[in-house]
Write an enzyme that holds these catalytic residues in place. Sequence first.
Site, PDB file in Angstrom:
ATOM      1  N   GLU A 257       0.881  -1.171   0.000  1.00 19.70           N
ATOM      2  CA  GLU A 257       0.000   0.000   0.000  1.00 19.70           C
ATOM      3  C   GLU A 257       0.911   1.211   0.000  1.00 19.70           C
ATOM      4  OE1 GLU A 257      -3.049  -0.062  -0.414  1.00 19.70           O
ATOM      5  OE2 GLU A 257      -3.599  -2.111   0.080  1.00 19.70           O
ATOM      6  N   CYS A 296      -3.183   8.722   3.535  1.00 19.42           N
ATOM      7  CA  CYS A 296      -2.846   8.162   2.221  1.00 19.42           C
ATOM      8  C   CYS A 296      -3.969   8.384   1.226  1.00 19.42           C
ATOM      9  CB  CYS A 296      -2.556   6.678   2.354  1.00 19.42           C
ATOM     10  SG  CYS A 296      -3.888   5.768   3.137  1.00 19.42           S
TER      11      CYS A 296
END
Length: 675
Positions: A257, A296
């Site tokens: 990720e 994020c």
Amino acid sequence: MPITLSHYVLDRWHAPEDPRIETRSAVTGEVVALSASAPPDIAAALRHARRFGGPALRRLNFPQRAGLVRALAEALLARKQELYELGFHAGCTKGDSWFDVDGGAGALFSYASTGRRQLPEGRLLIEGESERLGKAGGFLGQHILTSRQGCAVQINAFNFPVWGLCEKLGPALLAGMPVLIKPATATAYLAERCVRIFLEANALPPGALQLICGPMGNGFDHLDGQDVVSFTGSAATAMKLQRHPVIAREGVRFVAERDSLNASILGPDALPGTPEFALFVGEIVREMTVKAGQKCTAIRRIMVPAALLGDVEGALKQRLGQIQVGDPRRDDVQMGALVSLAQRADVREKIALLRGEASLVFGDPDHIEAKGADAQAGAFLPPILLRCDNVKSASAVHEIEAFGPVATMIPYRDGADAATLANLGGGSLALSVITHDQDFAAALLESSACQHGRVLVLDRDCAAESTGHGAPLPNLLHGGPGRAGGGEEMGGLRGIMHYMQRTAVQGSPAMIARITGEHQPGAPLTTGAEHPFRQRLGQLAIGYTFHTPEREVTLSDIEHFAHFTGDTFYAHMDEAAARANPLFGGRVAHGYLILSFAAGLFVDPAPGPVLANYGLEHLRFIKPLKPGDRMRVALTVKAKKQTKPDMGEARWAVSVTNQDGELVAAYELLTMNAA
Ligand code: NAP
């Protein structure tokens, strides 16, 4: 006094001999934690996880593992205040900590519930239906998933030290894999406290959870092909770790990720004054300021129809002007500090690069005011809004992630242009489209969904319940293609499957039934004198079948049912019209009549262990029944699962056949039975 962070390996805490790495408070600048400069014996930790943690977790069935995950969630909620207090040093407001801590507990609760409701009672996950591989039905294939027998190494980013830990830990434990956590050093004091809370809950078996604070050294050298690395962080670190020779040599599963240039697109219909315009402005401000933009999924690129750019700029400036930066404990402060001075320096550098092609329209990265705090000591930064007018030649705005309260407005011409610009991010975690124009949204998604892991289409109709652009949800996929790392996390059962191995098993129906614990088409059936509705859940044997006597379906049954229910569809009532129908060639019985007669044939009426019928699945009507045809039913115990101490679900395979043995209807019936 700074907290000295310990490793937790081999089932005990190890205070570091040489705690030389200092972590400073994001707000005051004082040293708050000391981490080891050298890792513990990672080879031994991995061996311990594989030798003790894995087997202990794999001995538990899915519901037991779900109970364990739930116990962790409860422990976290009970002690969340400790984490809120520590969160101050990471620059978090109460709202930021709520996202991290309560969000982490929420992810664990959600996984506990997924484990209890959607996973079977055993230790093996059956994926889809079996495939018939031979003509006679004597050879089947079935996909199954079993726990990988390695260790889940979970490397987390600094921005969500608790949520990031929980959203990975829950799925791994449910899958039966022990976990070795490596938090980001900048906020490891929060992760360490969280792990202490979990361990002090005494819910986990030995070896199931270990923690390394500080660098991992040569830890990757000891990985093997049953391990999983689940990494969250920057693209640069991900690429470095992914290239480690052991990852390639051993085929270690690596879930990444990474960073992401997320976008939000305002639809051309969303003019000032519409609910969508207000929603858009609200989302942008929230995404820029929650966690000081260190998310994020935060919106980095604000895409606006060219004609509305001035309106959006005005509205954003007005709202951003109300954001008070400062001591995150104060109620009149909306945005705290970045995690560290180093992080702020990095963000300032990125802003400078972005300013090469975008102009600064709000905020001054060099002018810091911090309400109630020392603006020099803390890592404060005001929200920074940029505007890129020269879209054609711009590239930095689509490539550079300033991981802070920074976003750039970009004008677009039309829907196709908006999709092209959104896709220039090279793969993102989250896109939002804020419009009430369904055609605009549908066309946009057709050309850009493949570049984004999650898309929120926000309008006035879903706004009240919307969870917002930036919130990943445990039951939805989190991850994105390309630059975002190509990883997938969470997403309900999908998240658990990353920690399991999928195997295609081939064999006879009897063999597949034994392996999966579920009846398979073609597997031997057993029968006996006792009606299965007289048996408690624990007594029901997989494959036990009750065969009913035959019943004729008459024309008067069909007419009676039609008038009684009001379903006088021509296929049941009008011979000429039914004959003209290419499928029926004459009047046929209602499908629901067949189901009702089936129940009438197999139900055993007296009170007993069957408590309720709660639904049918996979129902298919295969061949019509005509007046004068005869039907019979076979009711087979397909699977069962205890869901509560005193009851559980029985799943029955039901097949209705005609006088010639041809299949008329097939379905699965679900009943709740006393245990
Ligand atoms: P980072 O510097 O890449 O660090 C990520 C993690 O990797 C940290 O735990 C770090 O530990 C560890 N690490 C670094 N070098 C390592 C090595 N050689 N071996 C093992 N571990 C190593 O990222 P960050 O600054 O913490 O996080 C910010 C970035 O993460 C942003 O770019 C953001 O977009 C991204 N992010 C992505 C997601 C997502 O779900 N896609 C979520 C959150 C954040 P140390 O701290 O000890 O160096």
